[in-house]
Design a protein around this motif. Structure first.
Motif, PDB file in Angstrom:
ATOM      1  N   GLY A  90      35.099  50.006  54.211  1.00  0.00           N
ATOM      2  CA  GLY A  90      34.792  48.621  54.543  1.00  0.00           C
ATOM      3  C   GLY A  90      34.396  48.404  55.998  1.00  0.00           C
ATOM      4  N   ASN A  91      34.496  49.437  56.800  1.00  0.00           N
ATOM      5  CA  ASN A  91      33.991  49.400  58.190  1.00  0.00           C
ATOM      6  C   ASN A  91      32.520  49.762  58.062  1.00  0.00           C
ATOM      7  N   ASP A  92      31.661  48.732  58.248  1.00  0.00           N
ATOM      8  CA  ASP A  92      30.291  48.897  57.764  1.00  0.00           C
ATOM      9  C   ASP A  92      29.263  48.972  58.888  1.00  0.00           C
ATOM     10  N   PHE A 143      26.078  51.131  68.591  1.00  0.00           N
ATOM     11  CA  PHE A 143      26.322  49.863  69.283  1.00  0.00           C
ATOM     12  C   PHE A 143      27.302  49.068  68.422  1.00  0.00           C
ATOM     13  N   ASN A 144      28.365  48.549  69.082  1.00  0.00           N
ATOM     14  CA  ASN A 144      29.272  47.641  68.380  1.00  0.00           C
ATOM     15  C   ASN A 144      28.532  46.343  68.038  1.00  0.00           C
ATOM     16  N   SER A 145      29.161  45.522  67.213  1.00  0.00           N
ATOM     17  CA  SER A 145      28.499  44.260  66.836  1.00  0.00           C
ATOM     18  C   SER A 145      28.403  43.285  68.011  1.00  0.00           C
ATOM     19  N   CYS A 153      32.899  56.864  66.930  1.00  0.00           N
ATOM     20  CA  CYS A 153      33.276  56.037  65.781  1.00  0.00           C
ATOM     21  C   CYS A 153      33.597  56.960  64.612  1.00  0.00           C
ATOM     22  N   GLY A 154      34.831  56.925  64.166  1.00  0.00           N
ATOM     23  CA  GLY A 154      35.268  57.866  63.120  1.00  0.00           C
ATOM     24  C   GLY A 154      34.682  57.541  61.765  1.00  0.00           C
ATOM     25  N   ASN A 155      34.809  56.263  61.345  1.00  0.00           N
ATOM     26  CA  ASN A 155      34.199  55.897  60.059  1.00  0.00           C
ATOM     27  C   ASN A 155      32.685  56.067  60.142  1.00  0.00           C
ATOM     28  N   GLY A 156      32.157  55.759  61.314  1.00  0.00           N
ATOM     29  CA  GLY A 156      30.706  55.847  61.488  1.00  0.00           C
ATOM     30  C   GLY A 156      30.181  57.264  61.375  1.00  0.00           C
ATOM     31  N   GLY A 241      38.127  59.664  72.500  1.00  0.00           N
ATOM     32  CA  GLY A 241      36.797  59.473  73.077  1.00  0.00           C
ATOM     33  C   GLY A 241      36.636  58.014  73.421  1.00  0.00           C
ATOM     34  N   ASN A 242      37.291  57.161  72.615  1.00  0.00           N
ATOM     35  CA  ASN A 242      37.354  55.725  72.904  1.00  0.00           C
ATOM     36  C   ASN A 242      38.826  55.338  73.040  1.00  0.00           C
ATOM     37  N   PRO A 243      39.093  54.252  73.781  1.00  0.00           N
ATOM     38  CA  PRO A 243      40.494  53.935  74.118  1.00  0.00           C
ATOM     39  C   PRO A 243      41.234  53.230  72.990  1.00  0.00           C
ATOM     40  N   THR A 280      40.106  47.759  75.168  1.00  0.00           N
ATOM     41  CA  THR A 280      40.738  48.739  74.278  1.00  0.00           C
ATOM     42  C   THR A 280      40.692  48.293  72.825  1.00  0.00           C
ATOM     43  N   ASN A 281      40.717  49.283  71.943  1.00  0.00           N
ATOM     44  CA  ASN A 281      41.012  49.048  70.525  1.00  0.00           C
ATOM     45  C   ASN A 281      42.534  48.972  70.421  1.00  0.00           C
ATOM     46  N   THR A 282      43.053  48.124  69.550  1.00  0.00           N
ATOM     47  CA  THR A 282      44.501  47.999  69.421  1.00  0.00           C
ATOM     48  C   THR A 282      44.920  48.136  67.967  1.00  0.00           C
ATOM     49  N   TRP A 298      42.522  45.634  65.714  1.00  0.00           N
ATOM     50  CA  TRP A 298      41.578  44.748  66.390  1.00  0.00           C
ATOM     51  C   TRP A 298      40.700  45.661  67.244  1.00  0.00           C
ATOM     52  N   GLU A 299      39.434  45.790  66.865  1.00  0.00           N
ATOM     53  CA  GLU A 299      38.566  46.746  67.544  1.00  0.00           C
ATOM     54  C   GLU A 299      37.902  46.146  68.783  1.00  0.00           C
ATOM     55  N   ARG A 300      37.812  46.969  69.797  1.00  0.00           N
ATOM     56  CA  ARG A 300      37.005  46.626  70.973  1.00  0.00           C
ATOM     57  C   ARG A 300      35.568  46.400  70.507  1.00  0.00           C
ATOM     58  N   GLY A 301      35.021  45.252  70.868  1.00  0.00           N
ATOM     59  CA  GLY A 301      33.605  45.025  70.599  1.00  0.00           C
ATOM     60  C   GLY A 301      33.250  44.726  69.164  1.00  0.00           C
ATOM     61  N   CYS A 308      39.379  51.670  60.884  1.00  0.00           N
ATOM     62  CA  CYS A 308      38.967  52.252  62.163  1.00  0.00           C
ATOM     63  C   CYS A 308      39.380  53.722  62.135  1.00  0.00           C
ATOM     64  N   GLY A 309      38.394  54.616  62.091  1.00  0.00           N
ATOM     65  CA  GLY A 309      38.698  56.044  61.939  1.00  0.00           C
ATOM     66  C   GLY A 309      39.328  56.631  63.184  1.00  0.00           C
ATOM     67  N   THR A 310      38.742  56.349  64.350  1.00  0.00           N
ATOM     68  CA  THR A 310      39.354  56.850  65.589  1.00  0.00           C
ATOM     69  C   THR A 310      40.736  56.219  65.761  1.00  0.00           C
ATOM     70  N   GLY A 311      40.848  54.960  65.299  1.00  0.00           N
ATOM     71  CA  GLY A 311      42.142  54.270  65.403  1.00  0.00           C
ATOM     72  C   GLY A 311      43.210  54.931  64.551  1.00  0.00           C
TER      73      GLY A 311
HETATM   74  N1  LIG Z   1      34.821  49.504  68.265  1.00  0.00           N
HETATM   75  C1  LIG Z   1      35.132  50.882  68.682  1.00  0.00           C
HETATM   76  C2  LIG Z   1      34.078  51.858  68.125  1.00  0.00           C
HETATM   77  C3  LIG Z   1      34.138  51.966  66.614  1.00  0.00           C
HETATM   78  C4  LIG Z   1      35.417  52.637  66.185  1.00  0.00           C
HETATM   79  C5  LIG Z   1      35.781  52.506  64.719  1.00  0.00           C
HETATM   80  N2  LIG Z   1      34.954  51.696  63.899  1.00  0.00           N
HETATM   81  C6  LIG Z   1      36.017  53.870  64.087  1.00  0.00           C
HETATM   82  O1  LIG Z   1      35.838  54.006  62.872  1.00  0.00           O
HETATM   83  O2  LIG Z   1      36.444  54.778  64.843  1.00  0.00           O
HETATM   84  C7  LIG Z   1      35.158  50.970  70.228  1.00  0.00           C
HETATM   85  O3  LIG Z   1      34.523  50.143  70.899  1.00  0.00           O
HETATM   86  O4  LIG Z   1      35.785  51.928  70.722  1.00  0.00           O
END
Ligand SMILES: N[C@H](CCC[C@H](N)C(=O)O)C(=O)O
Length: 365
Positions: A90-92, A143-145, A153-156, A241-243, A280-282, A298-301, A308-311
């Protein structure tokens, strides 16, 4: 930029015949859901399709061609962006074939409009499949939304792997090396269609997350306390790689019941907290057992997303560091579960989950 999206849903020639023609239009529709070949529909009229609640356009069916389902992405019309919509739990994402250039085909400003769920295609972000660099097969940029560019981006990257296989018209088990802002990432499409990703090593050094929260003796931030909007939270910070700022609860409070949280209220206050210089992502986490966690993010951006895969990777690392979880665990997200392993022998985090195509389309930029 006027966006006139042409969207194709799971349509077959049968349900096309069953609807009356409403008004003329002239744009081409892609029917990617033919099983083995690609049927290009040329259109001179618009058909309202009550079954899908939106318009599809079709007038005649061109001869079937044995092309890959994504052959239309190779068409070059100036000012038109061809894309494929994918999601991971669902992370699209809007996926763009950018293999002919290291320059994204869409600006961050255009990305904001394309990701708008009312006036655009809709998405949590837009992902570019680019030529490899530093010896990798491919490069991924995203690019975030909100138009900001995250490192990873993990799901990405699971969606990217399936998108690349689609582009190559290749099937079965296969893996790719992908250069990202987080370094080398290796997704592998499994026999069951899920994607297992080597997400690399977690980064724990506070200044590299980055966070200004005072670090422990080993430079990490584990079970630290931060005040957010007058409330003290216990947090652990991890970068994939992302916070990421992960909390299992408030200071002195019981375990979180994440479904009770008002993410829209508390999320932005963490995201833009002064202790996170790159925002930050939280992740808010509930522990069911030492191998089963539940989180909301709650994702950054991008705000509240379904996954959130990285999350999920950062949550597993934080849970292990806090002594709450084994090294193999399932993380439940609103969009579904991810299986995470933080391997001791190579210190890499592995994530396994789905990535699905939703529709193909073209928009005027
Ligand atoms: N919004 C995140 C990037 C996408 C991460 C998330 N969608 C994932 O699946 O890891 C950020 O600015 O770090």
């Amino acid at each position: 930029m006027a966006i006139a999206a042409t969207v194709s849903a799971p349509i077959t020639s049968s349900n096309l015949r069953s609807h009356s023609i409403t008004r003329p239009s002239s744009f081409s529709l892609i029917n990617p859901f033919k099983s083995s070949s690609f049927t290009k529909l040329t259109t001179t009229s618009l058909i309202r399709n009550p079954k899908f609640g939106f318009s599809v356009s079709a007038m005649s069916v061109a001869a079937q061609e044995n092309l890959s389902q994504t052959a239309f992405l190779d068409r070059r019309e100036s000012g038109v962006l061809h894309f494929v919509k994918y999601h991971g739990l669902g992370n699209d994402f809007i996926m763009v074939n950018n293999l002919d250039s290291m320059e994204p085909k869409v600006t961050p400003e255009q990305a904001v409009k394309l990701c708008d769920r009312n006036f655009g295609i809709g998405g949590d972000g837009i992902i570019f499949a680019m030529p490899g660099s530093n010896g990798t097969d491919y490069t991924m940029r995203i690019f975030n939304s909100d138009g900001s560019e995250p490192e990873m981006c993990g799901n990405g990257v699971r969606c990217l792997a399936k998108f690349i296989a689609d582009l190559n018209n290749s099937h079965g088990r296969q893996s790719f090396t992908v250069h990202t802002g987080a370094g080398l990432i290796v997704p592998e499409i499994q026999d069951d269609g899920k994607v297992k990703v080597d997400m690399g090593e977690p980064v724990l050094k506070a200044s590299d997350v980055p966070t200004k929260i005072p670090a422990n003796k080993d430079q990490s931030v584990v079970k630290a306390k931060i005040e957010v909007d007058g409330v003290n939270w216990n947090v652990t910070c991890v970068s994939m790689g992302n916070p990421h700022c992960i909390t299992f609860g408030r200071e002195g409070g019981e375990n979180l019941v994440v479904d009770e949280l008002n993410l829209a209220d508390i999320g932005p206050k963490f995201e833009r907290h002064a202790l996170f210089p790159a925002r930050t992502n939280t992740e808010f986490v509930q522990v069911f057992s030492r191998s089963h966690l539940k989180m909301r993010v709650w994702e950054r951006g991008a705000g509240a997303t379904l996954a959130c895969g990285t999350g999920a990777c950062a949550v597993a690392v934080a849970a292990i560091l806090e002594g709450r979880s084994e090294r193999n665990c399932t993380v439940d997200l609103p969009g579904g579960p991810l299986v995470i392993e933080w391997r001791e022998d190579d210190n890499h985090v592995y994530m396994t989950g789905p990535a699905e195509v939703v529709f193909y389309g073209s928009v005027h930029l």
